[in-house]
Design a protein around this motif. Structure first.
Motif, PDB file in Angstrom:
ATOM      1  N   GLN A  40     -50.101  -1.830   3.386  1.00 56.12           N
ATOM      2  CA  GLN A  40     -51.196  -1.793   4.357  1.00 56.12           C
ATOM      3  C   GLN A  40     -51.398  -3.151   5.025  1.00 56.12           C
ATOM      4  OE1 GLN A  40     -54.385  -0.351   1.882  1.00 56.12           O
ATOM      5  NE2 GLN A  40     -53.873   1.790   2.276  1.00 56.12           N
ATOM      6  N   THR A  41     -51.369  -4.211   4.236  1.00 60.48           N
ATOM      7  CA  THR A  41     -51.558  -5.553   4.778  1.00 60.48           C
ATOM      8  C   THR A  41     -50.446  -5.909   5.762  1.00 60.48           C
ATOM      9  OG1 THR A  41     -52.669  -6.241   2.758  1.00 60.48           O
ATOM     10  CG2 THR A  41     -51.809  -7.988   4.169  1.00 60.48           C
TER      11      THR A  41
ATOM     12  N   GLU B 185     -49.060  -5.219  13.389  1.00 56.56           N
ATOM     13  CA  GLU B 185     -49.779  -4.830  14.613  1.00 56.56           C
ATOM     14  C   GLU B 185     -50.311  -6.066  15.345  1.00 56.56           C
ATOM     15  OE1 GLU B 185     -50.022  -1.892  16.158  1.00 56.56           O
ATOM     16  OE2 GLU B 185     -48.633  -1.197  14.615  1.00 56.56           O
ATOM     17  N   GLU B 186     -50.815  -7.033  14.577  1.00 54.64           N
ATOM     18  CA  GLU B 186     -51.301  -8.274  15.191  1.00 54.64           C
ATOM     19  C   GLU B 186     -50.156  -9.040  15.845  1.00 54.64           C
ATOM     20  OE1 GLU B 186     -53.257 -10.465  12.104  1.00 54.64           O
ATOM     21  OE2 GLU B 186     -54.831  -8.945  11.857  1.00 54.64           O
TER      22      GLU B 186
ATOM     23  N   ARG C 224     -50.797  -4.078   9.030  1.00 56.15           N
ATOM     24  CA  ARG C 224     -51.866  -4.672   9.846  1.00 56.15           C
ATOM     25  C   ARG C 224     -51.381  -5.968  10.504  1.00 56.15           C
ATOM     26  NH1 ARG C 224     -55.544  -5.057   6.130  1.00 56.15           N
ATOM     27  NH2 ARG C 224     -55.289  -7.270   5.709  1.00 56.15           N
ATOM     28  N   TYR C 225     -50.692  -6.821   9.746  1.00 59.19           N
ATOM     29  CA  TYR C 225     -50.154  -8.063  10.309  1.00 59.19           C
ATOM     30  C   TYR C 225     -49.094  -7.778  11.371  1.00 59.19           C
ATOM     31  CZ  TYR C 225     -52.451 -10.748   6.592  1.00 59.19           C
ATOM     32  OH  TYR C 225     -53.368 -11.326   5.753  1.00 59.19           O
TER      33      TYR C 225
END
Length: 92
Positions: free
Chosen positions: A28-29, A35-36, A32-33
């Motif tokens: 998950q982390t 996507e950033e 998310r990174y």
């Protein structure tokens, strides 16, 4: 009284649960990174992070656990999908 085999199985299940929980968090982390990084235009870093997340998900899946929450999967369809019924509804 529990047998030695039962104690070993209980310990192994606890270790698998911890590993699955860590794997879910890592996946998950990193997603998310990624996507950033993609939003910043860094596609190379995003691809690396997605690959890392997919490897973590593969470990969780090999343990027979849900990729999203880490719970043990028992239904053959859920195992094939990698998500339990509740998480599959949330993901789709």
């Amino acid at each position: 009284m529990t047998t030695n085999a039962e104690r070993i199985a209980t310990r192994q299940n606890a270790r698998d649960a911890k590993l699955a929980t860590r794997g879910v968090r890592v996946a998950q982390t990193n997603r998310r990174y990624a996507e950033e990084a993609r939003a910043e235009g860094d596609t190379e870093r995003a691809a690396y992070l997605i690959g890392y997340a997919e490897r973590a998900e593969a470990i969780v899946r090999a343990l027979g656990r849900c990729i999203r929450c880490g719970r043990t999967l028992s239904d053959p369809e859920s195992i094939a999908r990698g998500y339990g019924p509740d998480c599959a509804r949330l993901v789709s």
